[in-house]
Structure formats: C-alpha cells, structure tokens
Design an enzyme around this catalytic site. Sequence first.
Site, PDB file in Angstrom:
ATOM      1  N   ALA A 197       0.831  -1.213   0.000  1.00  0.00           N
ATOM      2  CA  ALA A 197       0.000   0.000   0.000  1.00  0.00           C
ATOM      3  C   ALA A 197       0.865   1.262   0.000  1.00  0.00           C
ATOM      4  O   ALA A 197       0.565   2.217  -0.730  1.00  0.00           O
ATOM      5  CB  ALA A 197      -0.912  -0.011   1.228  1.00  0.00           C
ATOM      6  N   LYS A 207       7.402   1.705  17.069  1.00  0.00           N
ATOM      7  CA  LYS A 207       7.393   3.156  16.864  1.00  0.00           C
ATOM      8  C   LYS A 207       8.005   3.872  18.067  1.00  0.00           C
ATOM      9  O   LYS A 207       8.758   4.844  17.920  1.00  0.00           O
ATOM     10  CB  LYS A 207       5.964   3.632  16.604  1.00  0.00           C
ATOM     11  CG  LYS A 207       5.419   3.117  15.267  1.00  0.00           C
ATOM     12  CD  LYS A 207       3.922   3.266  15.140  1.00  0.00           C
ATOM     13  CE  LYS A 207       3.444   2.717  13.802  1.00  0.00           C
ATOM     14  NZ  LYS A 207       1.975   2.550  13.750  1.00  0.00           N
ATOM     15  N   GLY A 267       2.437   7.527  10.746  1.00  0.00           N
ATOM     16  CA  GLY A 267       1.860   7.720   9.411  1.00  0.00           C
ATOM     17  C   GLY A 267       1.996   9.160   8.942  1.00  0.00           C
ATOM     18  O   GLY A 267       3.108   9.693   8.848  1.00  0.00           O
ATOM     19  N   GLU A 273      10.732   9.564   8.646  1.00  0.00           N
ATOM     20  CA  GLU A 273       9.511  10.157   9.207  1.00  0.00           C
ATOM     21  C   GLU A 273       8.316   9.201   9.141  1.00  0.00           C
ATOM     22  O   GLU A 273       7.497   9.119  10.068  1.00  0.00           O
ATOM     23  CB  GLU A 273       9.171  11.444   8.431  1.00  0.00           C
ATOM     24  CG  GLU A 273       7.846  12.082   8.784  1.00  0.00           C
ATOM     25  CD  GLU A 273       7.856  12.662  10.193  1.00  0.00           C
ATOM     26  OE1 GLU A 273       8.625  13.583  10.449  1.00  0.00           O
ATOM     27  OE2 GLU A 273       7.080  12.169  11.037  1.00  0.00           O
TER      28      GLU A 273
END
Lengths: 179, 314
Positions: free
Chosen positions: B10, B205, B135, B130
């Site tokens: 994706a 994360k 996201g 980043e």
Amino acid sequence: MSEQRSRTESYTVRLELEDEPGELLRALDPIADHGGNLLSVFHERGNLTPRGHIPVEVDVECHPDRFEDVVAALRANDINVVRAGQQRYGEEVTVLLTGHVVDTDLSDTLDRVRNCAGASVVDLSLSAPEGTDDVASARLRLAAESGSIADALATVRAVADEKDLRVIEPLAPEGGEGR
Amino acid sequence: MRLAIVGAGAVGRAVADLATSHGHVVTALADSTSAAVDPDGLDVSAALARKDETGRVGHDDPERALSADYDALVEATPTTLGDAQPGFGHARTALERDRHVVLANKGPVAERYEELMALPDRSEGDVRFEATVGGAIPVLSTVEDLGPERVTAVRGVLNGTANFVLSRMAAEGLGFEHVLAEAQDLGVAEADPSFDVEGTDAALKCVILANVLSDGGYTLDDAEVAGIRDLPGSALDLAAEDGRTVRLVGEATREGVRVGPRLVPENGTLAVTGTRNIVQVETRDAGRLNVSGRGAGGPETASAVLADVGRLPA
C-alpha cells in the site's frame, strides 16, 4: 480550654451519596457524634457522578486526633468517602484489575494493598459478567499520603503479578494527563 | 528527484502514485519478485496495473531496482524484526552508492539504529524515516525541529487497529473477539492482527522515538510491551462508569519504552476514537504539543515519505 480550642483544624471531606431520602443526614450524624464541628456543607444536587451518586463536600473542624474517628465512623456507616482531609490522603489514583480477580481472593488483594505505605482503598467496583470464577474486572480507587502513590501502585503490580492479573494504570499520576 | 521504490504494498504503491505530483520521477519500482526500471521515468500506472493483473510490477530482477539510476531509495518493504532484512541491506546498498534513503520500514530503525545511522558518515547520502512513526503525522520532524535534547518524552496512541477495537468495545459494550472480527471485515485489522493488538507495532514506533531521543541504544527487546488481546469488556465498562476509558498508549523517554493499555480520561486528549492516532511531545521549554491525524494508510504514509524526500539536500 482555649489551648484545646486553638488546636482544632479544618478538614474537607468529599463524599458521594446515594440519591435517596435521608442519606445526607446519615452522612452528617457521625461527624457531629464524633466531635466534629460542621463548618459548611456543599450539596451538589443535580450534579451526578457517572455512577449516579451525588457529590457532597463537607468542611469539618475538629481536633486532629479525632479526625480519623470521624472518617472511620463515616465508612462504618457505609458512606462513600472520596477524600478526607488534605494530608492523610494527599493523592488518589484509579486502577483497573482484570483477569481472575474474584477467585484469586479479592479481599486478600485489597488487604495487601491497604497494608502498604499508608494506602487506602477508598472505592471498589466489580464487574463479573461471566461469573465470579471467570475473567472479571475491578476498579480500585486508592488514596495515599503525598508521595506514596508510587509505592501503592508498586504493591498493586506485585500482587497482580503473583495472581496473574492485569493492571491497567492511568497514564500519569491523577490529573497529570491534560484534558 | 529520481526515486527508486522498493516494496509495492500500500505504501510503496502510493509513493509511486503521488511522486509525480510532488515533482519527482520514479526510475525504479520493485516488489518481492520483480522490478520495473526506466532511467527516463517509469510509466507508474502501467507498472501498477501489471502488478494488479500478474502480481509483478515488471520483468526485471528485483535487485535491478537497487542498482538503477536514482537520487533517493524509498524503502517500503514489510517490517521485519531481528536483523531487519532485507530492508537494512537495501538501505546499506543505497548509502554505499552515495544515494539517499527514505524508510517507511520500521525494522532497520528500531532494531539496528546505531548501524543504520553510522552508514551516512561514510556516504554522500542521508537517511530519513519520518514515515515509520505515526503515518501522516509529523512526529519525528517535530522532534527534530525542537531538538531531541529538548524533548523529555513522547507518548501517544500509535496503532489505529488497536484503537479502533478499544473505541468500539467501549462504545458498543462488545467483546474483544467480536470487535476484532468486525475490524477484519472492514479491512481495519489484518487477517493476522497480532502485530497490532499485541502492541508490537506501537512498541516499534516507540523504540524508534527512544532511539532518536537517546541517539540509539534501544531495540524491541528493551521495550516493556503489553497488548489488548485479553482485555475484557467489563474493564471498559468500569472505566466508563468513572469517566475514563482505556487506550493502548506507548511512551518513549530516555529511560525506556513502555506500551500497554492505560486508563485515560474519557474526553481527554489521548482518547482519540477509531483509527486516529495522537502523539504528545513533552518539551523542556515549550510544554506539551499534541499532534493527531491518520497514523496509517497508503497515501497517508506516502505523504510522510514524500515530505522526507523534500527535506533531502538536492
């Protein structure tokens, strides 16, 4: 006499009452009975807590030695004391316990938390939709002297670990997470 | 810039799709079994159509994308743990060729931070990542702008799938398994949701954030991680009675990484609903910053990748 008088202090006691006739009187009687002098009663009718209780704030003047008796008498009368005074219960924290909360001896869990670091379990709610011998949840509100909340939480964690329960803690000490 | 994109899931597809509108040219696109390479710029829509029809973006060997002509490599292969391969190797190859690397793949940044960050020292290329945290939300660039030494902690809701499940459980009084099945039907949760509901994704994360704050030192093994799989609906009911709710919150500081379900005020900042993410940055001099938005999704993550490409020296 005058010396005795000068040693009284004022305390704020925060209660949560059932919305039933006579509840306020039932809460105020033990205060007078134990030598407390009522300074003010702030009865927040119409402002219900999420559980449908009415918050009441009472300012009491009494000798420091008697204040414990006043609070104990309120609790003995099944009055839900949310906060009692400034020093004794300087901090509060709410945690959830999940897992086999009931059939791992809930009262033992509570006793062990109470016995540590001057902490007190001021409120307990239990939800066991699958029955008491299955996975359930408990919400504990702990009060402790200023600076002792971390110890109280450490005790909760240790007991939970031993009994294979999960502790869901607030993100930061109460009020730390900005709204 | 000329971009080579490795990974055609994706995120990789969305980067390819949006690159032109950002003024870039895609010179290579690779999936796990093939590559399409054109030094003059690929016909992206043709390559993606071919991928839809045949499962392959092109006819070349996938390795050809790494040796193609490009200024920056976009690493968007699936996150792997441990040695973080093949993502780490892709990044190393590009940097050894003095090319820039922009990662959407969390593995190398979480698991091999020090090695990854040493590579640009011997290269003309830079490395940026980043898109690995939050996201579309500019988390790492916010920390970078403030200066990591002036950030004391970063915490937040960093997994949309877990947050969707918790929001639905609280709102509808439904059990975990029921809501998870619904999330899978909606495409919010994957067929194997363990990465999300067990807290691994949020932990990766936070490990990346801890690495940025401390200039390395953390991997997933250093994180204290609890998920939401065994959370009973009764816990959410009890929380709601008290004006609170439960969110899967990750915290990264210089002392460590902690991810787990936490009690938060029901209408508080962190109690975002659905798949939304939120990040709180605690700063030394400027208080708390809250940034929220879409924490996953192809175009959302691609926007973070392309923002990084824009930050690279020309």
